[in-house]
Design a protein around this motif. Sequence first.
Motif, PDB file in Angstrom:
ATOM      1  N   GLN A   1      41.623  54.102  20.344  1.00 50.21           N
ATOM      2  CA  GLN A   1      41.954  55.289  21.131  1.00 50.21           C
ATOM      3  C   GLN A   1      42.016  55.016  22.631  1.00 50.21           C
ATOM      4  O   GLN A   1      42.491  55.860  23.384  1.00 50.21           O
ATOM      5  CB  GLN A   1      40.948  56.412  20.878  1.00 50.21           C
TER       6      GLN A   1
ATOM      7  N   LEU B   1      44.887  55.861  25.067  1.00 51.25           N
ATOM      8  CA  LEU B   1      45.048  57.153  25.738  1.00 51.25           C
ATOM      9  C   LEU B   1      44.733  57.050  27.231  1.00 51.25           C
ATOM     10  O   LEU B   1      45.197  57.861  28.025  1.00 51.25           O
ATOM     11  CB  LEU B   1      44.128  58.202  25.110  1.00 51.25           C
TER      12      LEU B   1
ATOM     13  N   THR C   1      34.464  56.918  26.971  1.00 49.13           N
ATOM     14  CA  THR C   1      34.350  56.509  25.565  1.00 49.13           C
ATOM     15  C   THR C   1      32.907  56.375  25.100  1.00 49.13           C
ATOM     16  O   THR C   1      32.628  56.539  23.922  1.00 49.13           O
ATOM     17  CB  THR C   1      35.052  55.159  25.317  1.00 49.13           C
TER      18      THR C   1
END
Length: 133
Positions: free
Chosen positions: A72, A75, A107
């Motif tokens: 991810q 992003l 994160t």
Amino acid sequence: MDLALSTTLHTTFDDAIARTRTALADQGFGILSDIDMRATMKAKLGEEMEDYRILGACNPPLAHRAVDIDRQIGLLLPCNVVVRSHRTEADTVIVEAMNPELMARVTGEPALDPVVAEATARLRAAIDALAKG
């Protein structure tokens, strides 16, 4: 934590763009995107603004390591670098690079810490090189 690593240059906007591209390349960053906010705001909204460009900078080995740890993370990539004319001071240009430490904070992934540290060091070196002229 600061949002950006930044410096102020006393030069023309075009020179600041060229110097920023060179400083980033010297640290292993390529430019994946170049968004001309001034032209976009004029074309889409009829609004005037100072020169303002967003350079999407990417260091492929660092990006690969980061994506390998957390899929991810894309992003938050590439690392944005803003080059913008000061609103009121002629031949004054601000260069700001996104602080990579924000990625680690967002994160909460400790495995990203070494990647973030290297990205921060490289972007800081590019900004410092600009400051030294």
